[in-house]
Design a protein around this motif. Structure first.
Motif, PDB file in Angstrom:
ATOM      1  N   UNK A   1       0.879  -1.169   0.000  1.00  0.00           N
ATOM      2  CA  UNK A   1       0.000   0.000   0.000  1.00  0.00           C
ATOM      3  C   UNK A   1       0.920   1.222   0.000  1.00  0.00           C
ATOM      4  N   UNK A   2       0.806   2.032  -1.048  1.00  0.00           N
ATOM      5  CA  UNK A   2       1.723   3.168  -1.190  1.00  0.00           C
ATOM      6  C   UNK A   2       0.960   4.419  -1.588  1.00  0.00           C
ATOM      7  N   UNK A   3       1.363   5.542  -1.014  1.00  0.00           N
ATOM      8  CA  UNK A   3       0.850   6.812  -1.519  1.00  0.00           C
ATOM      9  C   UNK A   3       1.760   7.276  -2.658  1.00  0.00           C
ATOM     10  N   UNK A   4       1.489   8.469  -3.197  1.00  0.00           N
ATOM     11  CA  UNK A   4       2.248   8.923  -4.353  1.00  0.00           C
ATOM     12  C   UNK A   4       3.667   9.358  -4.031  1.00  0.00           C
ATOM     13  N   UNK A   5       3.970   9.462  -2.755  1.00  0.00           N
ATOM     14  CA  UNK A   5       5.262  10.016  -2.349  1.00  0.00           C
ATOM     15  C   UNK A   5       6.300   8.906  -2.149  1.00  0.00           C
TER      16      UNK A   5
ATOM     17  N   UNK B   1      -4.274  -1.574  -7.859  1.00  0.00           N
ATOM     18  CA  UNK B   1      -5.620  -1.161  -7.466  1.00  0.00           C
ATOM     19  C   UNK B   1      -5.580   0.290  -6.999  1.00  0.00           C
ATOM     20  N   UNK B   2      -6.386   1.106  -7.659  1.00  0.00           N
ATOM     21  CA  UNK B   2      -6.467   2.518  -7.275  1.00  0.00           C
ATOM     22  C   UNK B   2      -7.629   2.685  -6.303  1.00  0.00           C
ATOM     23  N   UNK B   3      -7.326   3.302  -5.155  1.00  0.00           N
ATOM     24  CA  UNK B   3      -8.376   3.497  -4.144  1.00  0.00           C
ATOM     25  C   UNK B   3      -8.586   4.985  -3.864  1.00  0.00           C
ATOM     26  N   UNK B   4      -9.727   5.279  -3.252  1.00  0.00           N
ATOM     27  CA  UNK B   4     -10.054   6.678  -2.938  1.00  0.00           C
ATOM     28  C   UNK B   4      -9.186   7.202  -1.808  1.00  0.00           C
ATOM     29  N   UNK B   5      -8.964   6.327  -0.791  1.00  0.00           N
ATOM     30  CA  UNK B   5      -8.196   6.782   0.372  1.00  0.00           C
ATOM     31  C   UNK B   5      -7.616   5.564   1.100  1.00  0.00           C
ATOM     32  N   UNK B   6      -6.826   5.821   2.134  1.00  0.00           N
ATOM     33  CA  UNK B   6      -6.145   4.731   2.834  1.00  0.00           C
ATOM     34  C   UNK B   6      -7.111   3.879   3.659  1.00  0.00           C
ATOM     35  N   UNK B   7      -8.218   4.476   4.039  1.00  0.00           N
ATOM     36  CA  UNK B   7      -9.266   3.706   4.737  1.00  0.00           C
ATOM     37  C   UNK B   7      -9.741   2.555   3.850  1.00  0.00           C
TER      38      UNK B   7
ATOM     39  N   UNK C   1      -7.201  -4.597   2.000  1.00  0.00           N
ATOM     40  CA  UNK C   1      -6.088  -5.401   2.497  1.00  0.00           C
ATOM     41  C   UNK C   1      -6.586  -6.525   3.406  1.00  0.00           C
ATOM     42  N   UNK C   2      -7.528  -6.205   4.285  1.00  0.00           N
ATOM     43  CA  UNK C   2      -8.046  -7.245   5.175  1.00  0.00           C
ATOM     44  C   UNK C   2      -8.793  -8.328   4.412  1.00  0.00           C
TER      45      UNK C   2
ATOM     46  N   UNK D   1       2.797   5.150   8.582  1.00  0.00           N
ATOM     47  CA  UNK D   1       2.524   3.711   8.494  1.00  0.00           C
ATOM     48  C   UNK D   1       1.929   3.132   9.786  1.00  0.00           C
ATOM     49  N   UNK D   2       2.280   3.698  10.942  1.00  0.00           N
ATOM     50  CA  UNK D   2       1.726   3.172  12.193  1.00  0.00           C
ATOM     51  C   UNK D   2       0.205   3.369  12.239  1.00  0.00           C
ATOM     52  N   UNK D   3      -0.226   4.530  11.797  1.00  0.00           N
ATOM     53  CA  UNK D   3      -1.667   4.804  11.809  1.00  0.00           C
ATOM     54  C   UNK D   3      -2.396   3.849  10.869  1.00  0.00           C
ATOM     55  N   UNK D   4      -1.813   3.601   9.701  1.00  0.00           N
ATOM     56  CA  UNK D   4      -2.456   2.685   8.759  1.00  0.00           C
ATOM     57  C   UNK D   4      -2.407   1.249   9.298  1.00  0.00           C
ATOM     58  N   UNK D   5      -1.286   0.869   9.894  1.00  0.00           N
ATOM     59  CA  UNK D   5      -1.137  -0.475  10.456  1.00  0.00           C
ATOM     60  C   UNK D   5      -2.225  -0.764  11.486  1.00  0.00           C
ATOM     61  N   UNK D   6      -2.571   0.246  12.267  1.00  0.00           N
ATOM     62  CA  UNK D   6      -3.577   0.038  13.319  1.00  0.00           C
ATOM     63  C   UNK D   6      -4.947  -0.311  12.738  1.00  0.00           C
ATOM     64  N   UNK D   7      -5.155  -0.007  11.454  1.00  0.00           N
ATOM     65  CA  UNK D   7      -6.441  -0.318  10.821  1.00  0.00           C
ATOM     66  C   UNK D   7      -6.483  -1.718  10.211  1.00  0.00           C
ATOM     67  N   UNK D   8      -5.348  -2.432  10.253  1.00  0.00           N
ATOM     68  CA  UNK D   8      -5.237  -3.732   9.583  1.00  0.00           C
ATOM     69  C   UNK D   8      -5.446  -4.865  10.590  1.00  0.00           C
ATOM     70  N   UNK D   9      -6.311  -5.805  10.276  1.00  0.00           N
ATOM     71  CA  UNK D   9      -6.510  -6.949  11.174  1.00  0.00           C
ATOM     72  C   UNK D   9      -5.840  -8.230  10.687  1.00  0.00           C
ATOM     73  N   UNK D  10      -5.775  -8.447   9.373  1.00  0.00           N
ATOM     74  CA  UNK D  10      -5.349  -9.753   8.875  1.00  0.00           C
ATOM     75  C   UNK D  10      -4.154  -9.637   7.943  1.00  0.00           C
TER      76      UNK D  10
END
Lengths: 436, 436
Positions: free
Chosen positions: B242-246, B309-315, B321-322, B336-345
């Motif tokens: 999962x990558x942003x444009x930067x 896969x192009x998505x609207x946002x990291x949510x 991803x799950x 990445x820590x904030x995004x990691x906290x949203x991942x369960x699987x």
């Protein structure tokens, strides 16, 4: 009569190995039938489940009626006596308290190279518990499967329980309610396992399936393993009692019989340092067998798979116990803690003569779903860990990558995995030449 | 070209489900062959293993020569370059440090009713690690399997590795030496799994078998499961980035290719919030594919199973991803820590752009044996826990039995298990009438 062995006899080793290798389970080869049932459920979903339930359970349902409604559960639960309800609630509370301590901790740390490492535990998204129907429909097993799942935080927990001719044990529904089960489906057999693993229009698929069942259920669990997680495939129950001569023979006899009454393939073994005591226990077993309700089953189990083993000392008892790797191990000796410390392989240990194994089946707190058939050598009883999984975490800083990246490049090269190495190299180049 | 998806497109859900369900593995049905090989090893022991090794590996051995001698290992290890040795030792040290933290704690406590409860962890007595031969003979996998076993305290640890035409990778033997492996057998295939599970005259049976292998090895592991413990059946490798444009498109391209180069059935997926960046990465992949050593494999994997896969946002990215439940998940985003906290699987998460997945394959510290094919929904990577098992402990005092015994009697009665209840009743009678 069970077999009597004595470690001082010259043929002991041969006889002991025969005992160890006794094939206690007739596993009818139902795999082809089960494969057909699973495919049918995958192809036809609800329709297949309904047809198979009509065929095997003599129960005509519609898709709407697959799940018990809240009102149906309420009506069944109302039939339970206050005393039974109180016993079930006490058991649930103790099981919950024990399993709450099993929840593993997350971890995160930064090492001397500047790498942040750790792991995180998360519950499975959905779990399905198989509950057998008829005589083997044990409410205690519902508690033992469902409570660890809920302690783990599993958000969706469902049960399948066959209701042949529409008959359900109200205590099973009460145990499900007390445990926090979310959905209860009145289906069983391989079709229930297939529905849980692959989902149907009415029954969403789960991620993990646990619970005991007959040969069809076991074969189905084995087949869906990989698509979903499963718990162990449990065999017939076993108990090993190690007792010195300072015990009431009747107590030990009842402990042995409490496994023997489960199943003709169950196994009860007594190891004792006192030959006379061994004989007294065998006599006490015979006496109890005269009146026990399930005497036909218990007698067959004790006759075909029971054993009394006379040993020189408790050291020898511990060694034999580890070779047996029993599901349940009772230590009825003066210093059970000292003996317990010598044991490496056992599903559950019951320490001292005031701890009959049956306490562990119901109200002790530890789980009663335990490894059978010598699998305590490599596996554990059901626990919260069966309903969680671990995600490992790693975060490199540029400095950490500089420190350990070159070793990764080297190993990637040695394994001829060039892109692995280049993914590190490209980053190190940027570090070494930021203007690049 | 890989498939390009966009969550804003109306057919996204259908396309995504097709991607999720893509059958990536050709599983040839080798089960009958494997059943025959296992039976042969059970019947003929060493003789069968020697015959099968002559047949499949074109290698004529005697029973004496099944294991590498210390001198043979020394001679092979001497061929390893100092730089390779240093890299392997650094990897081993970091893997050991990480896994040492996984050793679970024993517990013992006394509850308000006076019952002493707890559990204890013990290592399996013997473990066997399967190491593939030829190209897929990865020394890093030896470290990843053997070190957790030794950290767990497994007293006997052996390896089987086929040596077709007698060829062995010296780094595999060095990795085994560094990890503390006790025995190394030059055998492979289903015959090696059978020998480990059932034992032969020369090779004592083990309790647990881990390690990757081809379809024959996987089928054999499935068959011996129950007789011994096994780890997961691993499928082709996967990465989700999962990558942003930067981000540097070339870095992300290399990360995707580092899975694709493993196997034509491997899968590499990029989810990004930036469509232009997604295109840049795809172009960077094409450019790298021009020169990559393993480009034929990587190109086939990327073409057949790759996806952007192009998505609207990291949510949205986290939600997808799950559903994928990836083996490896790289989070190349600002937080990445904030995004990691949203991942369960996920099997393993790599946080930030300085943490390429390849670091985790070799030197990060966490295990690289991870759940594939969406099984991160219900299972975890290899760990120390795979080489230990838990024995539960319970000790009642007379007072504790008086407090909770009656509930056990009641539940035993409700389940029609009379001897269970009587084993408690007999003890309570003694307590209530000590003169009895």
């Amino acid at each position: 009569m069970p077999v009597f062995l004595d470690t001082t006899q010259s043929d002991f080793e041969t006889s002991f190995i025969t005992l160890l290798n006794a094939k206690r389970e007739d596993s009818p080869d139902v795999d082809a039938v089960v494969a057909g049932i699973i495919q049918d459920v995958r192809d036809r979903g609800d329709r297949a489940v309904l047809d198979l339930t009509a065929k095997f359970d003599r129960l005509t349902l519609t898709a709407d009626g697959l799940a018990f409604s809240r009102e149906e559960v309420d009506a069944e639960i109302a039939k339970v006596s206050p005393a039974d309800r109180a016993a079930l609630e006490l058991a649930a509370e103790r099981i919950r308290a024990y399993h709450a301590r099993q929840m593993p901790d997350d971890a995160m740390w930064t090492d001397p190279d500047g790498a942040t490492l750790g792991w995180r535990w998360t519950p499975v998204g959905a779990a399905g518990l198989y509950v057998p129907g008829g005589l083997a429909s044990y409410p205690s097993s519902v508690l033992m499967n469902a409570i660890p799942a809920k302690v783990a935080g599993v958000p969706r927990l469902c049960i399948t329980v066959p209701t042949p001719d529409g008959v359900i044990n109200p205590l099973v529904l009460l145990a499900a309610r007390i445990s926090g089960v979310d959905e209860i489906y009145r289906i069983g057999g391989a079709q229930a396992i297939a529905a849980l693993a692959y989902g149907t229009e009415t029954i969403p698929a789960v991620d993990k399936i646990t619970g005991p069942g007959n040969a069809f259920v076991a074969a189905a669990k084995r087949r869906v393993f990989g698509k979903v997680g499963i718990d162990m495939i449990a065999g017939p129950s076993e108990i090993l009692v190690i007792a010195d001569g300072d015990n009431d023979p009747d107590w030990i006899a009842l402990d042995l019989l409490s496994q023997a009454e489960h199943d003709e393939s169950a196994q009860s073994i007594l190891i004792t340092t006192d030959a006379a005591f061994g004989n007294n226990v065998a006599q006490a077993v015979e006496k109890r067998l005269e009146t026990l309700e399930r005497r036909a089953i218990a007698r067959a189990s004790w006759r075909d798979f029971g054993a009394v083993i006379i040993v020189r000392d408790l050291e020898e008892a511990a060694q034999l116990s580890d070779r047996i790797a029993p599901e349940h191990l009772e230590l009825c000796v003066a210093d059970p803690d000292a003996l317990s410390a010598k044991i490496s392989h056992a599903g559950a240990i019951f320490l001292g003569q005031w701890t009959p194994e049956a306490i562990g089946d119901y109200v002790g707190g530890p789980n009663h779903v335990l490894p059978t058939a010598r699998s305590a050598r490599f596996s554990s009883g059901l626990s919260v860990l069966d309903f969680v999984k671990r995600t490992t975490l790693a975060r490199m800083t540029p400095e950490a990558l500089r420190a350990i990246g070159p070793a990764a490049e080297r190993l990637a090269t040695s394994e001829s995995l060039e892109a692995h190495g280049l993914s590190v190299t490209a980053r190190l180049q940027k570090l070494n030449d930021p203007g690049q």
